[in-house]
Design a protein around this motif. Structure first.
Motif, PDB file in Angstrom:
ATOM      1  N   TYR A  29       0.835  -1.201   0.000  1.00  0.00           N
ATOM      2  CA  TYR A  29       0.000   0.000   0.000  1.00  0.00           C
ATOM      3  C   TYR A  29       0.872   1.255   0.000  1.00  0.00           C
ATOM      4  CZ  TYR A  29       1.107  -0.410   4.951  1.00  0.00           C
ATOM      5  OH  TYR A  29       1.779  -0.527   6.140  1.00  0.00           O
ATOM      6  N   ASP A  30       0.344   2.312  -0.601  1.00  0.00           N
ATOM      7  CA  ASP A  30       1.051   3.590  -0.580  1.00  0.00           C
ATOM      8  C   ASP A  30       0.246   4.664   0.152  1.00  0.00           C
ATOM      9  OD1 ASP A  30      -0.669   3.430  -2.911  1.00  0.00           O
ATOM     10  OD2 ASP A  30       0.196   5.319  -3.581  1.00  0.00           O
ATOM     11  N   ILE A  31      -0.986   4.343   0.528  1.00  0.00           N
ATOM     12  CA  ILE A  31      -1.790   5.222   1.374  1.00  0.00           C
ATOM     13  C   ILE A  31      -2.336   4.394   2.531  1.00  0.00           C
ATOM     14  CG2 ILE A  31      -3.874   6.640   1.555  1.00  0.00           C
ATOM     15  CD1 ILE A  31      -3.535   7.456  -1.343  1.00  0.00           C
ATOM     16  N   LEU A  32      -2.043   4.829   3.747  1.00  0.00           N
ATOM     17  CA  LEU A  32      -2.548   4.175   4.959  1.00  0.00           C
ATOM     18  C   LEU A  32      -3.532   5.121   5.621  1.00  0.00           C
ATOM     19  CD1 LEU A  32      -2.408   1.824   7.024  1.00  0.00           C
ATOM     20  CD2 LEU A  32      -0.564   3.091   8.152  1.00  0.00           C
ATOM     21  N   ILE A  33      -4.716   4.583   5.963  1.00  0.00           N
ATOM     22  CA  ILE A  33      -5.762   5.365   6.626  1.00  0.00           C
ATOM     23  C   ILE A  33      -6.139   4.665   7.927  1.00  0.00           C
ATOM     24  CG2 ILE A  33      -8.140   6.215   6.482  1.00  0.00           C
ATOM     25  CD1 ILE A  33      -7.787   6.251   3.412  1.00  0.00           C
ATOM     26  N   PHE A  46       2.040   0.827  12.589  1.00  0.00           N
ATOM     27  CA  PHE A  46       2.529   0.329  11.303  1.00  0.00           C
ATOM     28  C   PHE A  46       3.851   1.006  10.922  1.00  0.00           C
ATOM     29  CE2 PHE A  46      -1.004  -2.210  11.150  1.00  0.00           C
ATOM     30  CZ  PHE A  46      -1.260  -2.800   9.920  1.00  0.00           C
ATOM     31  N   GLY A  47       4.197   2.084  11.617  1.00  0.00           N
ATOM     32  CA  GLY A  47       5.504   2.691  11.464  1.00  0.00           C
ATOM     33  C   GLY A  47       5.771   3.374  10.133  1.00  0.00           C
ATOM     34  N   VAL A  48       4.734   3.774   9.426  1.00  0.00           N
ATOM     35  CA  VAL A  48       4.955   4.507   8.174  1.00  0.00           C
ATOM     36  C   VAL A  48       5.119   5.992   8.493  1.00  0.00           C
ATOM     37  CG1 VAL A  48       3.695   2.821   6.779  1.00  0.00           C
ATOM     38  CG2 VAL A  48       2.482   4.788   7.694  1.00  0.00           C
ATOM     39  N   PRO A  49       5.876   6.715   7.653  1.00  0.00           N
ATOM     40  CA  PRO A  49       6.121   8.124   7.968  1.00  0.00           C
ATOM     41  C   PRO A  49       4.878   9.002   7.932  1.00  0.00           C
ATOM     42  CG  PRO A  49       7.158   7.498   5.881  1.00  0.00           C
ATOM     43  CD  PRO A  49       6.583   6.268   6.472  1.00  0.00           C
TER      44      PRO A  49
END
Length: 193
Positions: A29-33, A46-49
């Motif tokens: 995924y490139d978009i996390l909501i 999830f540790g995404v920036p």
């Protein structure tokens, strides 16, 4: 139906396991909501920036704060488990009789612009699916911006057999009710995420 109490350490472990489930499926995924409120806690782990927040809170959640919290925190654990199971069954019966309406969901401008481009792989996360109304409302809102995005969903637990939407990823699908560390009926809310 069972109730399990999890502390922050276990919550962190469950979030890592959920993230691994998504990773193993090769869904990049490139978009996390994160669905506010508790889905934001999951998304943070999830540790995404960068991730986005969409608000979709069920009725009654706000009513559990304040005075009621202080009472619930003083009750024996077995009694709070009984109350959780009773609440879940009453809400399930209510949903079966009243057919819950989907919620109006607003998407912030920056997320809207990205979704409008299309071609994105979106992951929507939450802590739990009860009726599925919040998750389905958010999925429909995201899909309504552009049909050109792939959307998948991930939660820690699905608390009912019949839901409006089955998430693509879930750690528990056996009607397990989890008492998360921030729950109104947990005795020690002093630890940090």
């Amino acid at each position: 139906m069972k109730v399990s109490t999890i502390d922050y350490k276990e919550f962190n472990r469950l979030c890592a396991a959920l993230q691994e489930l998504v990773r193993e499926s090769a869904y990049d995924y490139d978009i996390l909501i994160g669905i506010a409120r508790a889905g934001v806690y999951v998304a943070e782990k999830f540790g995404v920036p960068e991730f986005y927040i969409i608000k979709s809170q069920r009725g009654g959640t706000a009513a559990k704060r304040g005075f009621i919290n202080s009472i619930l925190q003083k009750m024996p654990s077995f009694f709070n488990c009984f109350l959780r199971i009773a609440e879940s069954r009453v809400l399930e019966l209510k949903d079966a009789v009243c057919q819950p309406e989907l919620k109006k969901v607003e998407i912030e401008d920056d997320l809207y612009s990205r979704l409008k481009e299309g071609g994105h792989r979106v992951l929507i996360v939450d802590d739990a699916v009860d009726s599925g109304r919040s998750l389905l409302s958010v999925v429909n809102a995201v899909r309504g911006v552009s049909q050109g995005n792939e959307i998948r969903t991930a939660v820690i637990t699905v608390t009912r057999k019949k839901v409006l939407i089955n998430p693509d990823y879930a750690l528990f699908r056996d009607s397990t009710l989890l008492r998360f560390p921030w729950a109104a009926d947990i005795c020690d809310n002093s630890k940090k995420l």
